[in-house]
Write a protein that holds these residues in place. Sequence first.
Motif, PDB file in Angstrom:
ATOM      1  N   GLU A 296     -64.512  -2.415 -72.350  1.00  8.80           N
ATOM      2  CA  GLU A 296     -65.125  -3.552 -71.668  1.00  8.80           C
ATOM      3  C   GLU A 296     -64.038  -4.304 -70.858  1.00  8.80           C
ATOM      4  O   GLU A 296     -62.830  -4.593 -71.453  1.00  8.80           O
ATOM      5  N   GLY A 297     -64.482  -4.864 -69.793  1.00 12.22           N
ATOM      6  CA  GLY A 297     -63.495  -5.837 -69.192  1.00 12.22           C
ATOM      7  C   GLY A 297     -62.273  -5.294 -68.921  1.00 12.22           C
ATOM      8  O   GLY A 297     -61.907  -4.433 -68.382  1.00 12.22           O
ATOM      9  N   GLU A 298     -61.206  -6.348 -69.154  1.00 11.20           N
ATOM     10  CA  GLU A 298     -59.758  -6.210 -69.101  1.00 11.20           C
ATOM     11  C   GLU A 298     -59.106  -5.031 -69.741  1.00 11.20           C
ATOM     12  O   GLU A 298     -58.446  -4.221 -69.449  1.00 11.20           O
ATOM     13  N   ALA A 299     -59.977  -4.157 -70.920  1.00  4.51           N
ATOM     14  CA  ALA A 299     -59.480  -3.219 -71.652  1.00  4.51           C
ATOM     15  C   ALA A 299     -60.060  -1.782 -71.287  1.00  4.51           C
ATOM     16  O   ALA A 299     -59.812  -0.761 -71.659  1.00  4.51           O
TER      17      ALA A 299
ATOM     18  N   ARG B 130     -48.658  -9.049 -62.842  1.00  2.00           N
ATOM     19  CA  ARG B 130     -48.951  -8.015 -63.792  1.00  2.00           C
ATOM     20  C   ARG B 130     -50.155  -7.054 -63.606  1.00  2.00           C
ATOM     21  O   ARG B 130     -51.264  -7.637 -63.205  1.00  2.00           O
ATOM     22  N   ARG B 131     -49.942  -5.717 -63.430  1.00  2.00           N
ATOM     23  CA  ARG B 131     -51.094  -5.009 -63.138  1.00  2.00           C
ATOM     24  C   ARG B 131     -51.752  -5.257 -61.974  1.00  2.00           C
ATOM     25  O   ARG B 131     -53.129  -4.935 -61.620  1.00  2.00           O
ATOM     26  N   GLY B 132     -50.896  -5.963 -61.017  1.00  2.00           N
ATOM     27  CA  GLY B 132     -51.598  -6.212 -59.544  1.00  2.00           C
ATOM     28  C   GLY B 132     -52.756  -7.239 -59.471  1.00  2.00           C
ATOM     29  O   GLY B 132     -53.474  -7.619 -58.635  1.00  2.00           O
ATOM     30  N   GLN B 133     -52.597  -8.103 -60.788  1.00  2.00           N
ATOM     31  CA  GLN B 133     -53.550  -9.161 -60.961  1.00  2.00           C
ATOM     32  C   GLN B 133     -53.462 -10.392 -59.628  1.00  2.00           C
ATOM     33  O   GLN B 133     -54.463 -10.719 -59.181  1.00  2.00           O
ATOM     34  N   THR B 134     -52.235 -10.766 -59.548  1.00  2.00           N
ATOM     35  CA  THR B 134     -51.927 -11.668 -58.468  1.00  2.00           C
ATOM     36  C   THR B 134     -52.619 -11.303 -57.083  1.00  2.00           C
ATOM     37  O   THR B 134     -53.304 -12.023 -56.291  1.00  2.00           O
TER      38      THR B 134
ATOM     39  N   ASP C  63     -56.270   9.024 -73.476  1.00  2.00           N
ATOM     40  CA  ASP C  63     -56.717   7.704 -72.759  1.00  2.00           C
ATOM     41  C   ASP C  63     -55.624   7.074 -71.947  1.00  2.00           C
ATOM     42  O   ASP C  63     -54.465   7.066 -72.322  1.00  2.00           O
ATOM     43  N   LEU C  64     -55.918   6.791 -70.792  1.00  2.00           N
ATOM     44  CA  LEU C  64     -54.715   6.125 -69.837  1.00  2.00           C
ATOM     45  C   LEU C  64     -54.970   4.726 -70.195  1.00  2.00           C
ATOM     46  O   LEU C  64     -55.614   4.162 -70.793  1.00  2.00           O
ATOM     47  N   GLU C  65     -53.558   4.227 -69.616  1.00  2.00           N
ATOM     48  CA  GLU C  65     -53.677   2.517 -70.024  1.00  2.00           C
ATOM     49  C   GLU C  65     -54.750   1.703 -69.200  1.00  2.00           C
ATOM     50  O   GLU C  65     -55.412   2.418 -68.311  1.00  2.00           O
ATOM     51  N   PRO C  66     -55.073   0.718 -69.741  1.00  2.00           N
ATOM     52  CA  PRO C  66     -56.164  -0.140 -69.168  1.00  2.00           C
ATOM     53  C   PRO C  66     -55.761  -0.445 -67.304  1.00  2.00           C
ATOM     54  O   PRO C  66     -54.887  -0.639 -67.156  1.00  2.00           O
ATOM     55  N   MET C  67     -56.906  -0.315 -66.642  1.00  2.00           N
ATOM     56  CA  MET C  67     -56.757  -0.416 -65.491  1.00  2.00           C
ATOM     57  C   MET C  67     -57.947  -1.013 -64.511  1.00  2.00           C
ATOM     58  O   MET C  67     -59.006  -0.965 -65.207  1.00  2.00           O
ATOM     59  N   PRO C  68     -57.659  -2.000 -63.377  1.00  2.00           N
ATOM     60  CA  PRO C  68     -58.717  -2.297 -62.795  1.00  2.00           C
ATOM     61  C   PRO C  68     -59.702  -1.482 -62.162  1.00  2.00           C
ATOM     62  O   PRO C  68     -59.313  -0.295 -61.886  1.00  2.00           O
TER      63      PRO C  68
END
Lengths: 185, 75
Positions: free
Chosen positions: A174-177, A85-89, A145-150
Motif C-alpha cells: 500500500e501507498g509509499e511501500a 529521493r525516488r523522484g519525489q521532489t 520483489d522490486l523496490e517500492p516505486m511510484p
Amino acid sequence: MVVVKKGKARFLGLGGEETTVRVTRRQSEATVQEAVTLAKEILEKLLSLMKVSAAVHEKETSSPEGETRIALDITGDDLGILIGRRGQTLFSLQHLVYLIVSHQLQARVPIIIDVEGYRERRQEALTMLAVRIAESVAASGQSVDLEPMPPNERRVIHLALQDHSTVTTESVGEGEARKVTIKKQ
Amino acid sequence: MKELIEYIAKAIVNNPDKVMVTEERNDERVFLKLQVDEEDMGRVIGKQGRVAQSMRTLLRVLAAKQGIRVDLDIV
C-alpha cells in the motif's frame, strides 16, 4: 460520441427504451498549447520562488505506450535537488503545476515535467531492469520483489513485461511501500 | 519561504483573498502557518494530503539551501 446502449423505438407509445451515449470532450490542440505555455510560466515562477536558477524548455517526449506528448524539461547546474529521493521532489513540482494549470483553465490537462531528461533515462533503466529480472525469474522460478516505486514507474515495469511469455507482474503493498512483484506464470 | 506558499495557495483556491501565510523563525527552524477559507481547506490539503505534502517537499528544497528546517501548518 459513442452509443453505449441502443434504445428501442416505442410501439404504440409503449415499451420504449432510452439510448445511452457517452460523450467525451476532445482536448483541442489549442487547449494543449495554451496549457503548456501557462505551465511553463508557472514552473518558472515556482523555480524562482525556490531560488533555483534553471531554464525551462518545451520538448517532445513519448509515454511508456509510445504516444507523443509535450513535456517541460528543466535544465541547469546541480539539479539533483529538484529530483529528490525516488523522484519525489520532481513529482511534487509536477503535481502542483498541474493543479495550478487545471484550476486556471478549468480543465484537466496532463503536464509532464522532467529534469535534464531524468524521466527518459529512468524509463530506459527501469525497462532494462525489468527485462533482466524477468530472465532470472524465468530461469529460477523464484518470484522477485522490486523496490517500492511510484505509480508511473510501476507502470513502466508492467508495460515492459506485459507480453513476456513466462513471467507476470503484479503490484503489491500500500501507498509509499507499493512495489512490483515479478513471478513465473 | 512565505512567498512560495502564498503563491501556490492563491493559485489553487477559489478565494485567494482569504489566503494568509505567517512566518516565524528561530535559529534553526522556520514555522509557516497557512490559513485559507474553510471552503478551500480541501484544495490546499488534497486527497490523502498530497497537496500539503507537495508544498512541504518544495519548501524543503528552499530550506536546504539555507541550511534550516521548515514546518508548514495548515490551520
